[in-house]
Enzyme design. Structure first.
Site, mmCIF file in Angstrom:
data_model
loop_
_atom_site.group_PDB
_atom_site.id
_atom_site.type_symbol
_atom_site.label_atom_id
_atom_site.label_comp_id
_atom_site.label_asym_id
_atom_site.label_seq_id
_atom_site.Cartn_x
_atom_site.Cartn_y
_atom_site.Cartn_z
ATOM 1 N N ASP A 95 45.667 40.814 34.932
ATOM 2 C CA ASP A 95 44.830 41.817 35.590
ATOM 3 C C ASP A 95 44.842 41.752 37.110
ATOM 4 O OD1 ASP A 95 43.415 39.484 36.057
ATOM 5 O OD2 ASP A 95 41.906 39.877 34.524
ATOM 6 N N GLU A 117 48.872 39.461 27.719
ATOM 7 C CA GLU A 117 47.408 39.331 27.799
ATOM 8 C C GLU A 117 46.764 40.711 27.939
ATOM 9 O OE1 GLU A 117 45.096 35.768 29.753
ATOM 10 O OE2 GLU A 117 44.916 37.495 31.083
ATOM 11 N N GLU A 131 39.557 43.351 38.778
ATOM 12 C CA GLU A 131 40.443 43.062 37.655
ATOM 13 C C GLU A 131 40.255 43.988 36.459
ATOM 14 O OE1 GLU A 131 40.101 39.304 40.082
ATOM 15 O OE2 GLU A 131 38.690 40.796 39.317
ATOM 16 N N HIS A 212 35.590 31.039 41.799
ATOM 17 C CA HIS A 212 36.447 31.738 42.762
ATOM 18 C C HIS A 212 36.333 33.264 42.682
ATOM 19 C CE1 HIS A 212 38.751 32.196 39.066
ATOM 20 N NE2 HIS A 212 39.399 33.191 39.657
ATOM 21 N N ARG A 214 35.784 37.083 42.982
ATOM 22 C CA ARG A 214 35.404 37.912 44.123
ATOM 23 C C ARG A 214 33.991 38.471 43.968
ATOM 24 N NH1 ARG A 214 38.728 40.642 47.964
ATOM 25 N NH2 ARG A 214 40.556 39.866 46.862
ATOM 26 N N HIS A 243 38.057 26.139 45.670
ATOM 27 C CA HIS A 243 38.983 27.210 46.043
ATOM 28 C C HIS A 243 39.009 27.348 47.561
ATOM 29 C CE1 HIS A 243 40.855 31.196 46.226
ATOM 30 N NE2 HIS A 243 41.197 31.022 44.964
#
Length: 376
Positions: A95, A117, A131, A212, A214, A243
């Site tokens: 994604d 996936e 995503e 991590h 967003r 991260h």
């Protein structure tokens, strides 16, 4: 058949490395690779580990790049590669922006697309963001959908994807995880350095933390508060590969530095991460991939998100959605630490994400052959 596999981040590389190996071992397939380096350093670790030498490296990572900028650079860069290499099929995974634009660039050239996936859905276009929309776009383009589970396949059917194009294969991350675990057992030096960390925390229960996402950047202070509160317990230790994004690293450094039972360490290469996963008691994460990997090693997962595109883990009992409220995070962590029956129920639940044979199934289908077996 010339097949171009396009990827750009560490998670994509981990999940596609066994697919690339399977393609290279398949008669009649010429395997080509294009990396965008959407993540540079972390991607290179996985390339080196698996002996992958990309045929094309776009090296597109830039500091503080916007989604607009990376999308534009990806479209022109991948387009140039497809025009020069002229593959017969394109493979993308998951994604990411690289996956979405790789599929779009192939579509502009009328090239068929295989989506590894496929079918993951949270139902909320802003969680995970961006995503969720990226993978929906890929699904409208692809003509081969490699769904990791029957739940993912059913999500595609609900979107009117032709069932004949959907194949339930398992998730390739389980292939990568189990292969890496076996390599570590044969070559312990692959994870050198961790023995010192583990000896530091001997006789303490280890919580592995990763974050991590967003959409969680605004919640990083809350997550740090929760970790700090959990670390008030002297019977536990927190190992936290941080991260490098400043939205994560800056907050954690400010709020957690100096705690003797919190080890904030740099992002780890994949063998070191697998060793950490194998050594911990449970995982506190917002990662999608970790929700799949941890159950394969019997590790409960507390997911710091409100939604997940991997509901199978929640339904199976291997994972719990707990959000980012500090009090909820602390309460859920303490419950796993203090209630053995609760811990055992999650630890022993069936892993729904695959059996380690997904990549062979995918390579066979891409090559136009029937796979030896199926997860259906």
């Amino acid at each position: 058949m010339k097949v171009m596999t396009i990827f750009g981040t560490r998670p994509e590389a981990i999940k596609l490395a066994p697919v690339i190996a399977a393609l290279e071992a398949t008669p009649g397939v010429v395997s080509r690779t294009c990396v965008t380096a959407q993540h540079r350093g972390m991607l290179d670790q996985v390339l080196d580990l698996n002996g992958i030498k990309p045929d094309h490296d776009l090296d597109l990572m830039r500091p503080a790049q916007t989604l607009d900028a990376i999308t534009a650079a990806l479209l022109t860069g991948i387009g140039d590669v497809l025009d020069k290499d002229t593959p017969d099929r394109v493979i993308v995974q998951g994604d990411t922006a690289t996956a979405m634009i790789g599929a779009l660039a192939a579509y502009y050239r009328r090239l068929p697309v295989s989506h590894v996936e496929a079918g993951l859905r949270s139902g909320d276009i802003y969680r995970p963001w961006p995503e969720e929309v990226n993978r929906r776009i890929v699904s409208t383009i692809a003509d081969q959908h490699f769904a990791p589970t029957t739940t993912a396949a059913e999500a595609l059917y609900r979107e009117s994807i032709d069932p004949a194009t959907v194949h339930v294969t398992g998730n390739t991350v389980i292939d990568a995880l189990l292969a890496t675990r076996d390599r570590i057992a044969a070559e312990p030096a692959m994870t050198k350095g961790l023995d010192l960390l583990f000896s530091r925390f001997r006789q303490r229960r280890i919580i592995l933390v990763t974050t991590h996402r967003r959409e969680n950047f605004a919640a990083m202070t809350a997550v740090a508060e929760a970790i700090s509160a959990i670390a008030e317990r002297r019977d536990i230790a927190v190992i936290f590969p941080v991260h490098p994004n400043p939205n994560v690293a800056g907050v954690m450094e400010r709020m957690l530095k100096g705690r003797d039972n919190i080890a904030m360490i740099p992002p780890q290469d994949y063998p070191h991460f697998v060793a950490l996963l194998n050594a911990c008691d449970f995982v506190l994460t917002d990662s999608g991939g970790v929700q799949e990997e941890a159950p394969a090693l019997g590790k409960p997962v507390l997911v710091m998100r409100d939604t997940t595109e991997r509901p199978e883990g929640v339904e199976a009992g291997t994972a719990r959605l707990i959000g980012t409220d500090p009090q909820r995070i602390v309460a859920e962590a303490n419950a796993l630490l203090d209630d053995r029956a609760r811990y055992d129920a999650m630890s022993r639940a069936h892993n729904p994400f695959g059996d380690g044979e997904a990549s062979g199934r995918i390579a066979a289908i891409v090559a136009g052959r029937s796979p030896i077996d199926s997860l259906r």
